[in-house]
Design an enzyme around this catalytic site. Sequence first.
Site, PDB file in Angstrom:
ATOM      1  N   GLU A 149      46.601 140.409 117.893  1.00 47.00           N
ATOM      2  CA  GLU A 149      47.354 139.513 118.762  1.00 47.00           C
ATOM      3  C   GLU A 149      48.628 139.027 118.081  1.00 47.00           C
ATOM      4  O   GLU A 149      48.664 138.801 116.873  1.00 47.00           O
ATOM      5  CB  GLU A 149      46.483 138.316 119.169  1.00 47.00           C
ATOM      6  CG  GLU A 149      45.327 138.714 120.061  1.00 47.00           C
ATOM      7  CD  GLU A 149      44.500 137.528 120.556  1.00 47.00           C
ATOM      8  OE1 GLU A 149      43.995 137.609 121.694  1.00 47.00           O
ATOM      9  OE2 GLU A 149      44.368 136.541 119.817  1.00 47.00           O
TER      10      GLU A 149
ATOM     11  N   CYS B 219      55.083 134.876 115.969  1.00 49.85           N
ATOM     12  CA  CYS B 219      53.992 134.780 114.999  1.00 49.85           C
ATOM     13  C   CYS B 219      53.320 136.148 114.897  1.00 49.85           C
ATOM     14  O   CYS B 219      52.716 136.625 115.857  1.00 49.85           O
ATOM     15  CB  CYS B 219      53.001 133.711 115.460  1.00 49.85           C
ATOM     16  SG  CYS B 219      51.639 133.449 114.317  1.00 49.85           S
TER      17      CYS B 219
ATOM     18  N   CYS C 173      40.085 139.194 109.337  1.00 51.20           N
ATOM     19  CA  CYS C 173      40.437 138.437 108.142  1.00 51.20           C
ATOM     20  C   CYS C 173      39.226 138.357 107.233  1.00 51.20           C
ATOM     21  O   CYS C 173      38.082 138.363 107.701  1.00 51.20           O
ATOM     22  CB  CYS C 173      40.902 137.027 108.539  1.00 51.20           C
ATOM     23  SG  CYS C 173      41.638 136.078 107.192  1.00 51.20           S
TER      24      CYS C 173
ATOM     25  N   CYS D 116      37.955 130.898 106.739  1.00 52.33           N
ATOM     26  CA  CYS D 116      38.262 129.470 106.776  1.00 52.33           C
ATOM     27  C   CYS D 116      37.463 128.850 107.926  1.00 52.33           C
ATOM     28  O   CYS D 116      37.491 129.348 109.053  1.00 52.33           O
ATOM     29  CB  CYS D 116      39.755 129.248 106.972  1.00 52.33           C
ATOM     30  SG  CYS D 116      40.740 129.892 105.599  1.00 52.33           S
TER      31      CYS D 116
ATOM     32  N   CYS E 201      39.006 128.039 111.456  1.00 54.66           N
ATOM     33  CA  CYS E 201      39.903 129.042 112.050  1.00 54.66           C
ATOM     34  C   CYS E 201      39.123 130.069 112.860  1.00 54.66           C
ATOM     35  O   CYS E 201      38.162 130.677 112.360  1.00 54.66           O
ATOM     36  CB  CYS E 201      40.687 129.743 110.941  1.00 54.66           C
ATOM     37  SG  CYS E 201      41.834 130.997 111.527  1.00 54.66           S
TER      38      CYS E 201
ATOM     39  N   GLY F 191      44.984 137.483 109.807  1.00 54.73           N
ATOM     40  CA  GLY F 191      44.942 138.064 108.470  1.00 54.73           C
ATOM     41  C   GLY F 191      45.655 137.246 107.410  1.00 54.73           C
ATOM     42  O   GLY F 191      46.375 136.294 107.688  1.00 54.73           O
ATOM     43  N   GLU F 192      45.431 137.629 106.155  1.00 57.12           N
ATOM     44  CA  GLU F 192      46.076 137.042 104.991  1.00 57.12           C
ATOM     45  C   GLU F 192      47.167 138.005 104.514  1.00 57.12           C
ATOM     46  O   GLU F 192      46.874 139.074 103.983  1.00 57.12           O
ATOM     47  CB  GLU F 192      45.042 136.802 103.884  1.00 57.12           C
ATOM     48  CG  GLU F 192      45.613 136.523 102.502  1.00 57.12           C
ATOM     49  CD  GLU F 192      46.609 135.368 102.449  1.00 57.12           C
ATOM     50  OE1 GLU F 192      47.792 135.631 102.134  1.00 57.12           O
ATOM     51  OE2 GLU F 192      46.219 134.222 102.728  1.00 57.12           O
TER      52      GLU F 192
ATOM     53  N   SER G 188      53.068 132.832 105.356  1.00 59.21           N
ATOM     54  CA  SER G 188      52.034 131.824 105.108  1.00 59.21           C
ATOM     55  C   SER G 188      50.845 132.454 104.397  1.00 59.21           C
ATOM     56  O   SER G 188      50.333 133.486 104.825  1.00 59.21           O
ATOM     57  CB  SER G 188      51.575 131.201 106.433  1.00 59.21           C
ATOM     58  OG  SER G 188      50.502 130.301 106.214  1.00 59.21           O
TER      59      SER G 188
ATOM     60  N   SER H 107      48.783 127.341 103.357  1.00 56.12           N
ATOM     61  CA  SER H 107      47.750 126.814 104.232  1.00 56.12           C
ATOM     62  C   SER H 107      46.830 125.937 103.379  1.00 56.12           C
ATOM     63  O   SER H 107      45.885 126.407 102.770  1.00 56.12           O
ATOM     64  CB  SER H 107      46.981 127.991 104.862  1.00 56.12           C
ATOM     65  OG  SER H 107      46.146 127.569 105.888  1.00 56.12           O
TER      66      SER H 107
ATOM     67  N   HIS I 149      45.434 122.070 103.761  1.00 53.17           N
ATOM     68  CA  HIS I 149      44.353 121.453 104.548  1.00 53.17           C
ATOM     69  C   HIS I 149      43.414 120.506 103.800  1.00 53.17           C
ATOM     70  O   HIS I 149      42.576 119.859 104.426  1.00 53.17           O
ATOM     71  CB  HIS I 149      43.517 122.517 105.265  1.00 53.17           C
ATOM     72  CG  HIS I 149      44.339 123.547 105.966  1.00 53.17           C
ATOM     73  ND1 HIS I 149      45.290 123.215 106.921  1.00 53.17           N
ATOM     74  CD2 HIS I 149      44.395 124.896 105.833  1.00 53.17           C
ATOM     75  CE1 HIS I 149      45.876 124.316 107.351  1.00 53.17           C
ATOM     76  NE2 HIS I 149      45.360 125.358 106.717  1.00 53.17           N
TER      77      HIS I 149
ATOM     78  N   CYS J  84      47.767 127.806 116.917  1.00 56.27           N
ATOM     79  CA  CYS J  84      47.456 128.058 115.512  1.00 56.27           C
ATOM     80  C   CYS J  84      45.943 128.055 115.280  1.00 56.27           C
ATOM     81  O   CYS J  84      45.247 127.123 115.667  1.00 56.27           O
ATOM     82  CB  CYS J  84      48.124 126.987 114.656  1.00 56.27           C
ATOM     83  SG  CYS J  84      47.928 127.237 112.897  1.00 56.27           S
TER      84      CYS J  84
END
Length: 410
Positions: free
Chosen positions: A123, A136, A143, A147, A150, A207-208, A239, A261, A263, A381
């Site tokens: 996406e 984005c 991933c 997290c 997420c 993904g990272e 990010s 990221s 948090h 997000c």
Amino acid sequence: MTLSFDLTTEGARDALRARAAPEKPSLIGLTRAELAEALVASGIVPERQAKMRAQQLWHWMYVRGVSDFAGMFNISKDLRAELDKHFTVARPEIVEEQISSDGTRKWLFRFPPRGAGRPVEIETVYIPEEGRGTLCISSQVGCTLTCSFCHTGTQKLVRNLTAEEILAQLLTARDRLGDFPDRDTPDGAIVPAEGRKVSNIVMMGMGEPLYNFEAVKKALLIASDGDGLSLSKRRITLSTSGVVPEIFRTGEEIGVMLAISLHATNDDLRDLLVPINKKYPLKELIAACRAYPGLSNAKRITFEYVMLKDVNDSIEDAKGLIKLLKGIPAKINLIPFNPWPGTNYQCSDWETIEKFADYINNAGYASPIRTPRGRDILAACGQLKSESERMRKVDRLALEAMMIAGHGEA
């Protein structure tokens, strides 16, 4: 007549693979040197012409946004036919396009399997704002980071995206938004960089990015090339959840803006929210941020902080955040938690978020509260997820056999 194949021998499998029509390689995502090399290796362009032809193709792909060799009018008809026989510049399949009530758009793209078992889906989200439009972009299918807040993290990693697939998200979005020059714009005309519908890109999708460093690097260097897509590196933000060894390389080799990221302000909580913290704890992450190449007040790091009710939203948490980031040129993005099916978290109350932001602001840090966008289409997000999952080996082999025999499609 029914056709059957014995797939029990290696020779039979090899013979069937040979019968399958090979997928044409894409020229999207190649560097100029790789583009020239591919043209020569295919036998359709002599070496003495390769550099010139590569530049022609680069212009058509990245300045004009052409997705069919037939539209490359300053290349001879015969050469266009040869290019089409050997290569492709086509866009990926758009499975679905959703438009939110606030104008946010989300596309579901489908890409070939490339060893993942079946075609994969990712996406991409476009967010229009006053004076800019942000795309984005995803870097992986699924991933590995899990997290806990997420939605994307609930989907296992299927595979990395290629540089072509990363760029294809930008190219297709610009197609859909009418963001390339008109087909009749004279060749060589100066195309304005301002007024674009896609003015900014963020590597904040599925993904990272730093677990797919080389492909992301290649794609972003092409996206920021001044003779092509020509996006300013100051308008590209990558990010990461904290892949410490690759953070310095990001600044040194790509040179884009960095977002972390974050948090949480202590290791115990961050271990729970962002499990990669167990491998690269806060002390190491913050040290890597302080050493980021080019870091200055003009090139600040953005720290992303999702607001979770009764988890990380107290004034004590705000104090810890200021202490943690002391001396780092930074902006702190406060992100109201975006709910998704099955989550156990809740968004902080708006009054709590505003008090948190006021404390950060009074300490001298910009702390904008990110306006939730596209929630009604799960485009906000942390909400992105596709249905792609890695196939079991037995299912993958069965599908492969069916495709080779001509009874199914990817």
